[in-house]
Design a protein around this motif. Structure first.
Motif, short mmCIF file in Angstrom:
data_model
loop_
_atom_site.label_atom_id
_atom_site.label_comp_id
_atom_site.label_asym_id
_atom_site.label_seq_id
_atom_site.Cartn_x
_atom_site.Cartn_y
_atom_site.Cartn_z
N THR A 1 0.87 -1.18 0.00
CA THR A 1 0.00 0.00 0.00
C THR A 1 0.90 1.23 0.00
N LEU A 2 0.68 2.11 -0.96
CA LEU A 2 1.48 3.32 -1.10
C LEU A 2 0.59 4.55 -0.90
N VAL A 3 1.11 5.51 -0.15
CA VAL A 3 0.42 6.79 0.07
C VAL A 3 1.28 7.86 -0.58
N LEU A 4 0.72 8.54 -1.58
CA LEU A 4 1.48 9.49 -2.38
C LEU A 4 0.90 10.90 -2.23
N ASN A 5 1.80 11.85 -2.01
CA ASN A 5 1.38 13.25 -1.94
C ASN A 5 1.08 13.79 -3.34
N GLY A 6 1.68 13.18 -4.35
CA GLY A 6 1.38 13.53 -5.73
C GLY A 6 1.71 14.96 -6.08
N ASP A 7 0.70 15.76 -6.41
CA ASP A 7 0.92 17.12 -6.89
C ASP A 7 1.05 18.14 -5.76
N PRO B 1 10.82 10.35 -1.74
CA PRO B 1 10.21 11.64 -1.38
C PRO B 1 8.74 11.70 -1.79
N GLY B 2 7.88 11.98 -0.82
CA GLY B 2 6.46 12.09 -1.10
C GLY B 2 5.72 10.77 -1.19
N ILE B 3 6.42 9.65 -0.91
CA ILE B 3 5.79 8.33 -1.01
C ILE B 3 6.10 7.52 0.26
N MET B 4 5.04 7.07 0.93
CA MET B 4 5.20 6.20 2.08
C MET B 4 4.47 4.90 1.81
N GLY B 5 5.01 3.80 2.33
CA GLY B 5 4.43 2.51 1.99
C GLY B 5 4.52 1.49 3.11
N HIS B 6 3.69 0.46 2.97
CA HIS B 6 3.67 -0.65 3.92
C HIS B 6 3.18 -1.89 3.19
N PRO B 7 3.78 -3.06 3.44
CA PRO B 7 3.37 -4.27 2.73
C PRO B 7 2.16 -4.99 3.31
N ALA B 8 1.66 -4.54 4.46
CA ALA B 8 0.50 -5.21 5.06
C ALA B 8 -0.36 -4.18 5.77
N ALA B 9 -0.72 -3.14 5.06
CA ALA B 9 -1.45 -2.04 5.67
C ALA B 9 -2.88 -2.45 6.03
N ASP B 10 -3.36 -1.87 7.11
CA ASP B 10 -4.75 -2.04 7.53
C ASP B 10 -5.54 -0.91 6.88
N ALA B 11 -6.35 -1.24 5.87
CA ALA B 11 -7.06 -0.21 5.10
C ALA B 11 -8.00 0.61 5.98
N LYS C 1 -7.16 14.02 -0.17
CA LYS C 1 -6.06 14.88 -0.62
C LYS C 1 -4.81 14.10 -1.03
N LEU C 2 -4.82 12.79 -0.81
CA LEU C 2 -3.66 11.96 -1.12
C LEU C 2 -4.08 10.83 -2.06
N PHE C 3 -3.10 10.32 -2.80
CA PHE C 3 -3.34 9.12 -3.60
C PHE C 3 -2.98 7.90 -2.75
N VAL C 4 -3.88 6.94 -2.66
CA VAL C 4 -3.64 5.71 -1.92
C VAL C 4 -3.83 4.55 -2.90
N VAL C 5 -2.74 3.82 -3.16
CA VAL C 5 -2.77 2.79 -4.19
C VAL C 5 -2.13 1.51 -3.68
#
Length: 308
Positions: free
Chosen positions: A110-116, A141-151, A166-170
């Motif tokens: 799971t990646l959390v991106l600040n994007g623009d 930079p601007g990207i945080m992630g976890h391999p077993a995130a709790d949605a 306000k963030l991209f979550v993919v």
């Protein structure tokens, strides 16, 4: 084992900070009984740890300033309760503490991106702090992630911080038939797994002899309710300090054997050995100030896979 000596040696060697100890006692003992406590009861609960009246008052005052506790007065008496905003964080944190470490990996992140740049500086700082506390790592930079995130926990966190939408979550997976590095390699650079393992090792060394003593014939009869409460509190305080630094990675991405699994079983064994006597002490103390103080809620007995 002389439990008084064990407690005294623990407090002399690793004295807990009073404010942090108050948080542990609220989460472990007060929340299951409604989340509110009179100051006189709190003073009595903290006394065996060497926390005096003045130090306790300073600690709860600071926790109230930080939004963790709300204070109320009834004549000359004061009470403290977990604030509604803080309650969700308490419940989430302590759910982690009492749950087994058996997360498995489906190969995705799971990646959390600040994007623009949709966040301002204060929002970026708050998101980074909270995600790091949740076990995420800065991937780039601007990207945080976890391999077993709790949605569900991530959704609650973003809403609480006011940044939902306000963030991209993919979710990301390795692309088949492309010669890229395996995503599992991100673990080595993203988390101090060795440091967490050392923390678990220290916890095991400290508490393993105690579990052996508690399982000896006649051990339960030698333990007073107050001692059981102090042991339970010190156990959770020490385990919480290590476990909340654990990023909760899937077992497939951890070294084998992983000491977190042994630490969990150790904490579970001690907790189950002392919780009933500890509860007798907690209820007696709470009801000296409030005869209507509730018994522990049913969810309390689900801790560590069941306390029966």
């Amino acid at each position: 084992m002389n439990y008084s000596d064990w407690i005294a040696q623990f407090l002399a060697g690793e004295p807990p900070r009073s404010k942090s100890l108050v948080v542990t006692i609220f989460g472990d003992a007060i929340v299951p009984h409604g989340g509110m406590v009179w100051l006189g009861s709190l003073i009595e609960l903290l006394a065996p740890f060497g926390v005096n009246d003045r130090l306790l008052r300073t600690s709860v005052f600071r926790l109230a300033q930080e939004g963790w506790l709300g204070a109320q007065r009834d004549g000359r008496r004061s009470s403290y309760a977990i604030t509604p905003d803080a309650m969700a964080r308490f419940v989430h944190a302590y759910r982690r503490i009492y749950a087994p470490l058996n997360v498995h990996w489906d190969g995705s992140w799971t990646l959390v991106l600040n994007g623009d740049g949709g966040l301002n500086a204060a929002e970026r700082g708050a998101v980074r702090k909270e995600l790091l506390w949740e076990g995420y790592s800065v991937i780039a930079p601007g990207i945080m992630g976890h391999p077993a995130a709790d949605a569900a926990a991530l959704d609650e966190l973003l809403k609480r911080l006011g940044v939902a939408g306000k963030l991209f979550v993919v979710q990301a997976k390795s692309v088949e038939r492309v010669a890229g590095r395996p995503l599992s390699d991100l673990v080595a650079g993203g988390w101090d797994v060795d440091g967490v393992a050392l923390g678990y090792g220290g916890f095991i060394a400290r508490f393993e002899p105690l579990l052996a003593a508690l399982r000896a014939p006649g051990a339960a009869a030698a333990l007073t309710p107050e001692q059981a409460f102090v042991i339970r509190t010190l156990l959770i305080h020490a385990y919480r300090r290590v476990q909340l630094h654990d990023p909760q990675l899937p077992v497939e991405l951890l070294p084998t054997p992983w000491p977190g699994a042994l630490a969990y079983e150790l904490a579970r064994g001690i907790y189950r050995a002392v919780f009933a006597d500890a509860e007798r002490h907690v209820e007696a103390v709470l009801r000296r100030e409030d005869e209507a103080a509730p018994a522990a809620e049913p969810a309390f007995f689900e801790r560590f896979g069941g306390l029966a």
